[in-house]
Design an enzyme around this catalytic site. Structure first.
Site, PDB file in Angstrom:
ATOM      1  N   LYS A 184       0.833  -1.209   0.000  1.00 27.75           N
ATOM      2  CA  LYS A 184       0.000   0.000   0.000  1.00 27.75           C
ATOM      3  C   LYS A 184       0.871   1.263   0.000  1.00 27.75           C
ATOM      4  O   LYS A 184       2.081   1.179   0.167  1.00 27.75           O
ATOM      5  CB  LYS A 184      -0.911   0.006   1.231  1.00 27.75           C
ATOM      6  CG  LYS A 184      -1.665  -1.273   1.464  1.00 27.75           C
ATOM      7  CD  LYS A 184      -2.944  -1.367   0.665  1.00 27.75           C
ATOM      8  CE  LYS A 184      -3.659  -2.666   1.019  1.00 27.75           C
ATOM      9  NZ  LYS A 184      -4.829  -2.936   0.233  1.00 27.75           N
TER      10      LYS A 184
HETATM   11  C1  LIG Z   1      -5.605  -4.042   0.869  1.00 25.55           C
HETATM   12  C2  LIG Z   1      -7.063  -4.033   0.823  1.00 25.55           C
HETATM   13  C3  LIG Z   1      -7.842  -4.383   1.945  1.00 25.55           C
HETATM   14  C4  LIG Z   1      -7.281  -4.769   3.295  1.00 25.55           C
HETATM   15  O1  LIG Z   1      -6.251  -5.606   3.264  1.00 25.55           O
HETATM   16  P1  LIG Z   1      -5.490  -6.145   4.563  1.00 25.55           P
HETATM   17  O2  LIG Z   1      -4.466  -7.021   3.957  1.00 25.55           O
HETATM   18  O3  LIG Z   1      -6.489  -6.855   5.391  1.00 25.55           O
HETATM   19  O4  LIG Z   1      -4.919  -4.977   5.308  1.00 25.55           O
HETATM   20  C5  LIG Z   1      -9.210  -4.301   1.837  1.00 25.55           C
HETATM   21  N1  LIG Z   1      -9.807  -3.909   0.696  1.00 25.55           N
HETATM   22  C6  LIG Z   1      -9.096  -3.557  -0.380  1.00 25.55           C
HETATM   23  C7  LIG Z   1      -9.828  -3.085  -1.595  1.00 25.55           C
HETATM   24  C8  LIG Z   1      -7.702  -3.626  -0.372  1.00 25.55           C
HETATM   25  O5  LIG Z   1      -7.007  -3.310  -1.465  1.00 25.55           O
END
Ligand SMILES: *Cc1c(COP(=O)(O)O)cnc(C)c1O
Length: 393
Positions: A184
């Protein structure tokens, strides 16, 4: 995961992150401490919300928000099939039904007209996702939710820092949720954050993440002492806490967020310039009313008519040249678990399916060099032209 010379993503960690993590390790306080509070206030400030509640992942954040809103069996939540699976899984966790609507082929976000049509007396929320950070339609989603008096839940996991029509990602709905996995915009290793202006929802999330303990008073460190002892539990909660070590990473990364967004924008601009004239390639479209675009990944698409097999060969070709590439996103409704549990199949959401089989994520991270972008551009161009040649026989 395979390691490529130019990886699909790469976290950007500096001395600042190292020194804050070390500070935590030396402090002796490894959970429920001051670093979490610092991280929360940095995110709340950035999103312009009164509350930010750190948790163990974006998925955990979504789960808590749905519980806090009282969504459960028999309820419907309208959402997009073109997303990471977590956005829809959270709806299943609480026993509610994800009601998918097809997407708009330009922004790749859920089509607002279809959302409105999908609303029934059982609809308890709209759970919308900024696909790859693209904020298109979030003002419209908020209007539809207000009109029908249901909450908009913003899965803003891909959009930290984005500003659209004067609104910050995370602040469009009743609650926004961020995730901090290493690919991210900012990372805490693993982690998430709920942001909201709703006091009750915030307190519910603070309790839910901490085994259902009472909340010790707004803004204070949770000791559990407000409702009695550490072993006093008022509701069915979870261990969805974030450790101080993860929070320290988050504080450092938040302090560097502008720098990271700028670096990612620079890479996105280089890609656009390099790829603009590549035949049969569709580049991402960002609404000019997006004053800050915080890029999550850089996803391009082969022109209409290309098949999944051709797209997969292009991805394989990039990987063969030591370039990371991914098939972002396979449709959620076509994942085996969704086909099996809910009876979905091919053809249910034709636009999402048609887009999904032609998209590919290119390497994208802060600090990509011009040479990296050129390498990716050249190789991608070569792979597409090969597909073209083999089609002509
Ligand atoms: C990254 C992401 C999440 C959450 O991911 P985690 O790995 O649980 O932190 C949720 N929704 C979307 C659209 C994502 O890209």
């Amino acid at each position: 995961m395979a390691h490529h010379e130019i990886p699909l993503s790469k976290p950007d960690i500096t001395d600042l992150e190292e020194s804050l993590v070390l500070e935590v390790l030396r402090s002796g306080r490894l959970s429920i401490g001051p670093m979490q509070e610092r991280f929360e206030s940095l995110v709340a400030q950035r999103c312009g919300t009164t509350h930010a509640i750190a948790c163990s992942s974006g998925t955990a954040g979504l789960h808590m928000v749905l519980i806090a809103l009282g969504i459960g069996p028999g309820d419907e939540v309208i959402t997009t099939p073109f997303s990471f699976i977590a956005s829809s899984n959270a709806i299943l966790y609480v026993g509610a039904k994800p009601v998918f609507v097809d997407i708009c082929p330009t922004s790749l976000n859920a089509n607002p007209e279809l959302i409105e049509k999908a609303i029934t007396p059982h609809t308890k929320a709209i759970l919308a996702v900024e696909a790859f950070g693209n904020p298109k339609y979030f003002d419209e989603y908020a209007k539809i939710a207000a009109k029908h008096e249901i909450p908009l839940i913003e899965d803003s996991c891909e959009a930290l820092g984005t500003i659209y029509k004067g609104h910050k990602a995370g602040s469009f709905g009743r609650a926004g949720v961020f995730g901090f996995y290493p690919n991210k915009q900012i990372t805490t290793g693993e982690g998430g954050m709920v942001v909201t202006n709703d006091d009750h929802l915030a307190d519910a999330c603070r309790s839910l993440r901490n085994q259902g303990r009472a909340v010790a008073g707004r803004g204070s460190i949770q000791t559990g002492s407000a409702g009695g002892s550490w072993l006093h539990h008022e509701r069915l909660g979870f261990n969805y806490r974030m450790s101080e070590i993860n929070a320290a990473l988050g504080v450092a990364q938040m302090q560097r967020l502008d720098e990271l967004i700028t670096a990612r924008n620079d890479t996105a601009n280089q890609y656009v310039e390099r790829l603009l004239d590549v035949p049969d390639l569709i580049l991402p479209t960002i609404d000019p009313e997006c004053s800050v675009m915080s890029w999550f990944v850089f996803v391009v698409r082969l022109a209409a008519g290309y098949t999944r097999e051709e797209r997969d060969r292009v991805i394989a070709g990039l990987r063969m040249h030591d370039i990371g590439a991914g098939d972002y996103f396979p449709c959620i409704h076509l994942q085996p678990i969704y086909q099996r549990a809910m009876g979905f199949g091919e053809g249910n959401f034709p636009i999402a399916e048609s887009v999904s089989q032609r998209t590919l994520a290119l390497p994208f991270f802060a600090g990509m060099t011009t040479r990296d972008v050129e390498m990716v551009g050249q190789t991608l161009e070569l792979m597409i032209s090969r597909e073209n040649l083999s089609r002509r026989g």
